[in-house]
Design a protein around this motif. Structure first.
Motif, PDB file in Angstrom:
ATOM      1  N   LEU A 170      -2.808  -3.133   0.716  1.00 22.11           N
ATOM      2  CA  LEU A 170      -3.265  -4.060  -0.326  1.00 22.11           C
ATOM      3  C   LEU A 170      -2.600  -3.829  -1.682  1.00 22.11           C
ATOM      4  CD1 LEU A 170      -7.053  -4.253   0.556  1.00 22.11           C
ATOM      5  CD2 LEU A 170      -5.300  -6.002   0.901  1.00 22.11           C
ATOM      6  N   ARG A 171      -1.663  -2.918  -1.762  1.00 22.29           N
ATOM      7  CA  ARG A 171      -0.994  -2.663  -3.036  1.00 22.29           C
ATOM      8  C   ARG A 171      -0.329  -3.940  -3.567  1.00 22.29           C
ATOM      9  NH1 ARG A 171      -0.305   0.431  -6.824  1.00 22.29           N
ATOM     10  NH2 ARG A 171      -0.595   2.559  -6.242  1.00 22.29           N
ATOM     11  N   GLU A 172       0.256  -4.725  -2.702  1.00 16.96           N
ATOM     12  CA  GLU A 172       0.942  -5.949  -3.125  1.00 16.96           C
ATOM     13  C   GLU A 172      -0.023  -7.100  -3.428  1.00 16.96           C
ATOM     14  OE1 GLU A 172       4.170  -5.763  -3.763  1.00 16.96           O
ATOM     15  OE2 GLU A 172       4.043  -3.682  -3.071  1.00 16.96           O
ATOM     16  N   THR A 173      -1.281  -6.939  -3.048  1.00 16.30           N
ATOM     17  CA  THR A 173      -2.281  -7.984  -3.268  1.00 16.30           C
ATOM     18  C   THR A 173      -2.741  -8.027  -4.722  1.00 16.30           C
ATOM     19  OG1 THR A 173      -3.040  -7.730  -1.003  1.00 16.30           O
ATOM     20  CG2 THR A 173      -4.557  -8.810  -2.512  1.00 16.30           C
ATOM     21  N   PHE A 174      -2.681  -6.892  -5.394  1.00 17.46           N
ATOM     22  CA  PHE A 174      -3.166  -6.769  -6.765  1.00 17.46           C
ATOM     23  C   PHE A 174      -2.007  -6.576  -7.738  1.00 17.46           C
ATOM     24  CE2 PHE A 174      -6.724  -5.275  -4.157  1.00 17.46           C
ATOM     25  CZ  PHE A 174      -7.772  -6.014  -4.688  1.00 17.46           C
TER      26      PHE A 174
END
Length: 117
Positions: free
Chosen positions: A101-105
């Protein structure tokens, strides 16, 4: 209050940015309701950006991810942006990495940087 007790403080800056400062442990054992309410309130407000300062979070689990994802969804629907500010503890940073989820935020290294990204 112990070092792992969850704290949530909210303020609106002069630049119309909602700053939510979180400290302690954000997990299934803590009451994440304060952060949930703060994010929902930011989505109902007129802030151009909401910054969640996670630099004081010592531990986070899927509860944190759920609250932040739901908050991001509500803010996006209201036309606002969510930025997560650090520096993040190793365990919190790793949570975003291992879940993919690093790329989600949107992340910033500091609260000051979060105001401009």
């Amino acid at each position: 209050m112990g070092n792992d007790d969850l704290t949530v403080d909210v303020e609106t800056t002069a630049a119309n940015v909602v700053l939510i400062t979180v400290g302690g442990s954000l997990d299934d054992w803590s009451d994440s309701g304060g952060l949930t309410k703060a994010l929902a309130g930011a989505a109902r407000g007129e802030g151009i950006r909401t910054v969640v300062d996670l630099s004081g979070v010592t531990f986070a689990d899927s509860t944190a991810l759920h609250v932040l994802l739901e908050g991001q969804r509500k803010l996006a629907a209201a036309g606002s942006t969510l930025v997560l500010a650090g520096p993040l503890s190793t365990s919190v940073s790793r949570l975003f990495e291992v879940t993919g989820l690093r790329e989600t935020f949107t992340f910033a290294d500091s609260v000051a940087e979060a105001h401009t990204c």
